[in-house]
Design an enzyme around this catalytic site. Sequence first.
Site, PDB file in Angstrom:
ATOM      1  N   HIS A  78      -3.316  43.841  -2.363  1.00  0.00           N
ATOM      2  CA  HIS A  78      -3.685  43.701  -0.948  1.00  0.00           C
ATOM      3  C   HIS A  78      -4.270  42.314  -0.686  1.00  0.00           C
ATOM      4  O   HIS A  78      -3.854  41.621   0.251  1.00  0.00           O
ATOM      5  CB  HIS A  78      -4.698  44.779  -0.553  1.00  0.00           C
ATOM      6  CG  HIS A  78      -5.292  44.587   0.810  1.00  0.00           C
ATOM      7  ND1 HIS A  78      -4.823  45.234   1.931  1.00  0.00           N
ATOM      8  CD2 HIS A  78      -6.333  43.807   1.233  1.00  0.00           C
ATOM      9  CE1 HIS A  78      -5.534  44.846   2.988  1.00  0.00           C
ATOM     10  NE2 HIS A  78      -6.458  43.986   2.588  1.00  0.00           N
ATOM     11  N   GLU A  79      -5.228  41.900  -1.518  1.00  0.00           N
ATOM     12  CA  GLU A  79      -5.828  40.580  -1.312  1.00  0.00           C
ATOM     13  C   GLU A  79      -4.823  39.466  -1.590  1.00  0.00           C
ATOM     14  O   GLU A  79      -4.817  38.440  -0.900  1.00  0.00           O
ATOM     15  CB  GLU A  79      -7.070  40.425  -2.192  1.00  0.00           C
ATOM     16  CG  GLU A  79      -8.189  41.403  -1.869  1.00  0.00           C
ATOM     17  CD  GLU A  79      -8.629  41.361  -0.409  1.00  0.00           C
ATOM     18  OE1 GLU A  79      -8.545  40.278   0.213  1.00  0.00           O
ATOM     19  OE2 GLU A  79      -9.043  42.407   0.117  1.00  0.00           O
TER      20      GLU A  79
ATOM     21  N   HIS B 255      -2.755  38.740   1.418  1.00  0.00           N
ATOM     22  CA  HIS B 255      -3.289  37.754   2.363  1.00  0.00           C
ATOM     23  C   HIS B 255      -2.877  36.345   1.946  1.00  0.00           C
ATOM     24  O   HIS B 255      -2.510  35.504   2.787  1.00  0.00           O
ATOM     25  CB  HIS B 255      -4.810  37.848   2.420  1.00  0.00           C
ATOM     26  CG  HIS B 255      -5.332  39.078   3.112  1.00  0.00           C
ATOM     27  ND1 HIS B 255      -4.870  39.491   4.336  1.00  0.00           N
ATOM     28  CD2 HIS B 255      -6.287  39.976   2.740  1.00  0.00           C
ATOM     29  CE1 HIS B 255      -5.512  40.591   4.704  1.00  0.00           C
ATOM     30  NE2 HIS B 255      -6.372  40.907   3.749  1.00  0.00           N
TER      31      HIS B 255
ATOM     32  N   GLU C 299      -4.283  42.753   8.283  1.00  0.00           N
ATOM     33  CA  GLU C 299      -4.642  43.732   7.252  1.00  0.00           C
ATOM     34  C   GLU C 299      -3.485  44.691   6.973  1.00  0.00           C
ATOM     35  O   GLU C 299      -3.258  45.100   5.832  1.00  0.00           O
ATOM     36  CB  GLU C 299      -5.890  44.512   7.667  1.00  0.00           C
ATOM     37  CG  GLU C 299      -7.144  43.669   7.780  1.00  0.00           C
ATOM     38  CD  GLU C 299      -7.549  43.028   6.462  1.00  0.00           C
ATOM     39  OE1 GLU C 299      -7.275  43.613   5.392  1.00  0.00           O
ATOM     40  OE2 GLU C 299      -8.147  41.934   6.496  1.00  0.00           O
TER      41      GLU C 299
END
Length: 524
Positions: free
Chosen positions: A381-382, A385, A419
Amino acid sequence: MPRPAATLLAAGGIGACIAGVTAPAALPAVGERGTLTVTVTARTAVPHAGLSLQLPPALRITDRAAALAAPTADAFGQRTGRTLALTPGTRSITLGVRAVAAGPAQIQADVSDLDRPDPRRAGHASLELTIGTAKGSTRKGVSVTRAPATPVSGPTRHDRPVRPGAAGPAAPATRPQTAAPAGRYAPVCVSGTLRNRFQSSEGGTWNGKADRDLPVSNATITLWGRPTAGSATQRLATGMTGNGDGRFTLCYTPTTAVTAKVWAEFQSQAGAMWSVVDGSGRRYATTSYALDAVSGHRSLGDVYANTAQSRAWHAFDTLNKLWWDRGSTTDCWTGNQREGRCTPITVRWYPGSQDGTYWTGSDDSVHLADNDPDSGHTTVHEAGHSLMGKLYAGWWPYVTNCSPHYVDRTSSTTCGWTEGYADAVAFHTFKDTTMTWGNGSSVNLANDRTTRGMDWGDACEARVATALTDLWAQVDGGWTRSNTMMSRERSSTLREYFLTDRPAHGLDSGAKARTILYHHTIQY
């Protein structure tokens, strides 16, 4: 119970509370006992909370509160816990412990809302110790950035050489290399497999993560050696572990008939594409045992990453999963970058870290807190980004109402987009719709218009994430075309991505695509 030699304190928070860890000056050495106090502070009522405690193999539970479950044990130590109803305020639980081995040790406490799994309704705390053998020799903190490999089973019979002075980054290679000057002696090859034992939230629960034992792919290797017993250390060869199997074979041409000592050092760097570093920016390194009197072909067998580094190597190998499914048309992370000008993804993590969980665009770094790497979804997930930042060539939408944000709640359309995309990257990588967190808790975010307990529309990241994954799978034939489009257009919301950018680049926004969005409560 005998009078404790020390009192250890770990704290977990829930709601708006930030977890903290405190330890007194006196800490138990091998053979000594102490009292571990776990303090949980809640800012809100939590009718069904779970408290999980994990002790390292160097500590054993000697006495516990009756409310705590009987301890279970595995390669990572002992674990106990309980469920409890929390009201606003602070409560403490104690248990007796005894130090049984010297070396790095980490005590961990997790508390979570079992009815509403979310990192913002959970707390994690840890206490890092280096346990000594003599009274008063135990100290706070650990130093594990460079460490010996963990034995396959039991102590190693081989000497572990002191690592030579700092060397420059090893040049990655996919084939064995010859580094020593050519001579009249036959080439020597050293082979083996790099593996990592770690705990995984994928397949685990709030009070017991899944134990994994897997190879590490694409790690940088340097083969070091001493031609004779009294000679200086030389770099003999460099390479990378194999993708998917962690295997390696490094060869060199010796300058003597028999090389006195040879060992391998593995660094948490995959060429120029990604790396995992500590709080000071240093890559993690695990050093194998040394082979003596080396000639011909020798094997190191399975080399296990140092146990205290296992989370670093787990994060490292998780990025390998994303790399091979990154949706790029070039040999870089994104199609708008070209070979020789690729920008890497750097993960910053260290034991006990409270510096997470987030990505910073200024230095393109993923910051993971202590137990974050246990969740592959959190790591990806990070990194998602970072991927979006690369696709947008450093530009980033002006995001509002995003701190805090919850996966199943309305935030803003800009927060839902950024997100939601990162969630979708994790779903695409792991081929699911489940979000996991470092404490072992998880929630399945599969949804439609009948799903209860989840907000509607494109300001809810779970709705955006599942809509994107379905668009990629059912309309676009994968996510490469979408990523290519994103590298040429800058979208601030899902609406802009869907209504403006997709049609401009030949991606369908017609009836089938709109039906997918409608299914996830998004209607344009």
